[in-house]
Write an enzyme that holds these catalytic residues in place. Structure first.
Site, PDB file in Angstrom:
ATOM      1  N   ARG A  52      52.186  30.812  15.865  1.00 48.85           N
ATOM      2  CA  ARG A  52      52.640  30.992  14.471  1.00 48.85           C
ATOM      3  C   ARG A  52      51.580  30.524  13.466  1.00 48.85           C
ATOM      4  O   ARG A  52      51.893  29.933  12.435  1.00 48.85           O
ATOM      5  CB  ARG A  52      53.933  30.214  14.201  1.00 48.85           C
ATOM      6  CG  ARG A  52      55.161  30.735  14.896  1.00 48.85           C
ATOM      7  CD  ARG A  52      55.514  32.155  14.441  1.00 48.85           C
ATOM      8  NE  ARG A  52      56.843  32.508  14.904  1.00 48.85           N
ATOM      9  CZ  ARG A  52      57.119  32.997  16.103  1.00 48.85           C
ATOM     10  NH1 ARG A  52      56.129  33.207  16.962  1.00 48.85           N
ATOM     11  NH2 ARG A  52      58.348  33.298  16.433  1.00 48.85           N
ATOM     12  N   SER A  64      63.290  32.072  11.822  1.00 44.70           N
ATOM     13  CA  SER A  64      63.111  30.650  12.162  1.00 44.70           C
ATOM     14  C   SER A  64      62.599  29.886  10.939  1.00 44.70           C
ATOM     15  O   SER A  64      61.595  30.279  10.347  1.00 44.70           O
ATOM     16  CB  SER A  64      62.093  30.492  13.274  1.00 44.70           C
ATOM     17  OG  SER A  64      62.526  31.167  14.426  1.00 44.70           O
ATOM     18  N   GLU A 102      58.263  26.840   8.954  1.00 47.19           N
ATOM     19  CA  GLU A 102      57.608  28.055   9.449  1.00 47.19           C
ATOM     20  C   GLU A 102      57.292  29.024   8.308  1.00 47.19           C
ATOM     21  O   GLU A 102      56.154  29.463   8.191  1.00 47.19           O
ATOM     22  CB  GLU A 102      58.495  28.686  10.531  1.00 47.19           C
ATOM     23  CG  GLU A 102      57.727  29.471  11.563  1.00 47.19           C
ATOM     24  CD  GLU A 102      57.638  30.906  11.179  1.00 47.19           C
ATOM     25  OE1 GLU A 102      56.516  31.374  10.943  1.00 47.19           O
ATOM     26  OE2 GLU A 102      58.678  31.581  11.106  1.00 47.19           O
TER      27      GLU A 102
HETATM   28  N1  EPU Z   1      68.842  26.529  21.481  1.00 44.55           N
HETATM   29  C1  EPU Z   1      69.720  25.516  21.137  1.00 44.55           C
HETATM   30  N2  EPU Z   1      70.531  25.718  20.039  1.00 44.55           N
HETATM   31  C2  EPU Z   1      70.498  26.860  19.297  1.00 44.55           C
HETATM   32  C3  EPU Z   1      69.612  27.891  19.668  1.00 44.55           C
HETATM   33  C4  EPU Z   1      68.769  27.694  20.767  1.00 44.55           C
HETATM   34  O1  EPU Z   1      69.787  24.471  21.765  1.00 44.55           O
HETATM   35  O2  EPU Z   1      71.251  26.943  18.313  1.00 44.55           O
HETATM   36  C5  EPU Z   1      67.922  26.325  22.635  1.00 44.55           C
HETATM   37  C6  EPU Z   1      68.161  27.398  23.685  1.00 44.55           C
HETATM   38  O3  EPU Z   1      69.102  26.960  24.605  1.00 44.55           O
HETATM   39  C7  EPU Z   1      66.801  27.545  24.319  1.00 44.55           C
HETATM   40  C8  EPU Z   1      65.838  27.166  23.228  1.00 44.55           C
HETATM   41  O4  EPU Z   1      66.589  26.524  22.202  1.00 44.55           O
HETATM   42  O5  EPU Z   1      66.614  26.595  25.365  1.00 44.55           O
HETATM   43  C9  EPU Z   1      65.032  28.322  22.732  1.00 44.55           C
HETATM   44  O6  EPU Z   1      65.884  29.238  22.061  1.00 44.55           O
HETATM   45  P1  EPU Z   1      65.491  30.775  21.820  1.00 44.55           P
HETATM   46  O7  EPU Z   1      65.056  31.413  23.084  1.00 44.55           O
HETATM   47  O8  EPU Z   1      66.589  31.403  21.046  1.00 44.55           O
HETATM   48  O9  EPU Z   1      64.175  30.751  20.948  1.00 44.55           O
HETATM   49  P2  EPU Z   1      63.690  29.819  19.764  1.00 44.55           P
HETATM   50  O10 EPU Z   1      62.659  28.890  20.280  1.00 44.55           O
HETATM   51  O11 EPU Z   1      64.822  29.236  19.018  1.00 44.55           O
HETATM   52  C10 EPU Z   1      61.689  31.420  19.214  1.00 44.55           C
HETATM   53  C11 EPU Z   1      61.060  31.972  17.976  1.00 44.55           C
HETATM   54  C12 EPU Z   1      61.850  33.175  17.457  1.00 44.55           C
HETATM   55  C13 EPU Z   1      61.874  34.226  18.559  1.00 44.55           C
HETATM   56  C14 EPU Z   1      62.518  33.609  19.820  1.00 44.55           C
HETATM   57  C15 EPU Z   1      62.467  34.547  21.001  1.00 44.55           C
HETATM   58  C16 EPU Z   1      59.876  30.185  16.851  1.00 44.55           C
HETATM   59  C17 EPU Z   1      59.855  29.223  15.706  1.00 44.55           C
HETATM   60  N3  EPU Z   1      60.948  30.975  16.928  1.00 44.55           N
HETATM   61  O12 EPU Z   1      62.957  30.912  18.819  1.00 44.55           O
HETATM   62  O13 EPU Z   1      61.163  33.702  16.354  1.00 44.55           O
HETATM   63  O14 EPU Z   1      62.597  35.362  18.167  1.00 44.55           O
HETATM   64  O15 EPU Z   1      61.777  32.421  20.196  1.00 44.55           O
HETATM   65  O16 EPU Z   1      61.154  34.649  21.464  1.00 44.55           O
HETATM   66  O17 EPU Z   1      58.932  30.209  17.648  1.00 44.55           O
HETATM   67  C18 EPU Z   1      60.987  33.757  13.958  1.00 44.55           C
HETATM   68  O18 EPU Z   1      59.830  33.352  14.094  1.00 44.55           O
HETATM   69  O19 EPU Z   1      61.485  33.961  12.827  1.00 44.55           O
HETATM   70  C19 EPU Z   1      61.823  33.943  15.145  1.00 44.55           C
HETATM   71  C20 EPU Z   1      63.105  34.301  15.059  1.00 44.55           C
END
Ligand code: EPU
Length: 346
Positions: free
Chosen positions: A165, A238, A336
Site C-alpha cells: 500500500r 480499508s 490508509e
Molecule cells: N478479521 C477480523 N475482523 C473483521 C474482519 C477481518 O478479525 O471484522 C480478520 C479475519 O479473520 C482475517 C483477517 O482479519 O484473519 C484478514 O481479513 P481479510 O482477509 O478480510 O483482509 P483484511 O486484511 O482485512 C486486506 C486489504 C483489503 C483487501 C483484503 C483482501 C488492507 C489494508 N486491506 O483486508 O483491501 O480487499 O485484504 O485481500 O491491506 C482496501 O485496501 O481498501 C481493501 C479493502
C-alpha cells in the site's frame, strides 16, 4: 479546449465517503490538453493543485483551497507480444470496468483485483492489492506530468518504489505529479491465483473449471458480502493499513494473545490484520453520531449519512480506534487513505 473552471464546488459527490467539503476552484478534464490548460491556469493564478480521481481513497477533512482537477480522461490501447499483452489505460478509466474489459478481451491477471473502487490513475499511488495480487505484480510503467514544470515523465516499475500500500507517490514524490496513464502486462494464458486463504476456502464449494472470469465473480461475491457498497453506505475501503511488526514483538504478543492471526513477511517482519486488532477492542459496529465502524468489517469506517458525518468526526473516531489498539496491543495503526484539507496529518 480549455476546461471550465468553477468556484466553490461541493466535493461531496466526488468522494466515496460522501464527506462535505468545497473546492475553492474546480474543473474536470477529459483529455491531456485540457489538463495542461488547467495546469497553466493554476500557474497564472498561483493556485495549489489537487488532482482528484475516483475519490475512493481520500478523507476530506475540510475545504480545499486552490484548484481541484478532476481527472476524467479515457482510453485503452494495447500491444501483444507472444502470450503477453501490454495494456495502457488512461488515468480516468474506472478500475473495475478495466478489469471487466480485459477479461472480455481474454487478457488475464487483473481478476483478483475485481471490484476495487476508484480509477486507474490512483492505483499506483497506493499500490492497490487484494486476494493475493497487487498492482506491482502487473505493472510495467506509467506516464505522469510534473506539476511544477509541466514536464512529462515516464516511471518504470523500479522507479515507482512499490511496497505494501505504498509507492514513491505517497512519499518523496507526494503531490508532485499527476498520473496520465498506466501500462500493465497481462497474459493471454488463463492462469489463476487462488493462494489467498479467503479465496481458497470460498472455492471449496466450487465445482467445474476454474477460469479467471470465475475468480473475478468469486472475488466480487466475497467483497460484496464483507465490504459495504459506497453508493449505499459511503466508505473508503480499508481505513487503516495492516501493521507490520517485528518478529520479536510478535513473540511477546503471542504469549498474551495466542490466537492473534499473523502473516510472515520478508526481513523478520509479520503482518497483523488491523481488522482483527480493532475487532478485539470491541469497535466493530460502533457508531459515533453519523460515522461508525462497519458491522461486517472492522477495518472499514463508514459515514451513515443520516446526520451527515464530517471528515473531522471520522478522524476523531479513527483516533479513538488508534488509541484503543495502542493501549491494548502497543501497535500503532496507520491511516490508509489520504487526508486532505486537514490541519492535522496522521
Ligand atoms: N478479521 C477480523 N475482523 C473483521 C474482519 C477481518 O478479525 O471484522 C480478520 C479475519 O479473520 C482475517 C483477517 O482479519 O484473519 C484478514 O481479513 P481479510 O482477509 O478480510 O483482509 P483484511 O486484511 O482485512 C486486506 C486489504 C483489503 C483487501 C483484503 C483482501 C488492507 C489494508 N486491506 O483486508 O483491501 O480487499 O485484504 O485481500 O491491506 C482496501 O485496501 O481498501 C481493501 C479493502
Amino acid at each position: 479546449m480549455s476546461p471550465t473552471i468553477e468556484q466553490h464546488i461541493s466535493l461531496q459527490p466526488f468522494n466515496s465517503l460522501a464527506l462535505p467539503a468545497y473546492a475553492e476552484y474546480f474543473c474536470s478534464v477529459s483529455d491531456e490538453q485540457e489538463l495542461f490548460s488547467a495546469l497553466e491556469y493554476a500557474k497564472q493564478h498561483q493556485l495549489k493543485i489537487t488532482p482528484l480521481g475516483g475519490g475512493s481513497n481520500l478523507i476530506l477533512a475540510g475545504d480545499l483551497s486552490g484548484l481541484v482537477i478532476h481527472i476524467n480522461t479515457h482510453g485503452i490501447s494495447h500491444h501483444s507480444q507472444g502470450n503477453s499483452v501490454e495494456v495502457t489505460f488512461a488515468a480516468g478509466e474506472n478500475w473495475h470496468q478495466a478489469v471487466l474489459t480485459t477479461l472480455e478481451q481474454g487478457w488475464f491477471g487483473m481478476e483478483n483485483l475485481s471490484l476495487i473502487p476508484g480509477n486507474m490513475g490512483a492505483a499506483p499511488i497506493q499500490n492497490i492489492g487484494a486476494y493475493g495480487v497487487e498492482l506491482a505484480d502487473l505493472f510495467v510503467s506509467l506516464r505522469a506530468v510534473e506539476i511544477a514544470t509541466g514536464k512529462l515523465v515516464k516511471f518504470n516499475k523500479a522507479a515507482c518504489e512499490f511496497a505494501y500500500r505504498d509507492s514513491l507517490f505517497k512519499n518523496v514524490a507526494r503531490d508532485q505529479f499527476i498520473i496520465l496513464d498506466v501500462t500493465l502486462c497481462l497474459s493471454t494464458v488463463a492462469e489463476v491465483n487462488i493462494s489467498y486463504p479467503a479465496l481458497k476456502s470460498a472455492l471449496e464449494s466450487h465445482s467445474g473449471t476454474l477460469t479467471p472470469e470465475k475468480v473475478s465473480q468469486l472475488v466480487c461475491q466475497i467483497r460484496r458480502q464483507k465490504l459495504p457498497d459506497p453508493a449505499i453506505t459511503p466508505n473508503a475501503g480499508s481505513f487503516f493499513k495492516n501493521p507490520l511488526i517485528s518478529n520479536s514483538a510478535l513473540t511477546g504478543l503471542l504469549e498474551v494473545f495466542p490466537q492473534m492471526p499473523n502473516f510472515p513477511q520478508p526481513d523478520n517482519f509479520t503482518k497483523i490484520p488491523a481488522a482483527w486488532l480493532i475487532d478485539q477492542c470491541g469497535y466493530k459496529g460502533l457508531t459515533r453520531g453519523s460515522v461508525g465502524v462497519h458491522k461486517h468489517q472492522a477495518l472499514v469506517l463508514v459515514n451513515h449519512l443520516d446526520g451527515g458525518g464530517t471528515g473531522e468526526q471520522l478522524l476523531e473516531l479513527a483516533e479513538e480506534i488508534r488509541e484503543g489498539v495502542w493501549q491494548r496491543f502497543a501497535i500503532r495503526l496507520e491511516l490508509e487513505p489520504r487526508v486532505y484539507g486537514s490541519i492535522k496529518e496522521f
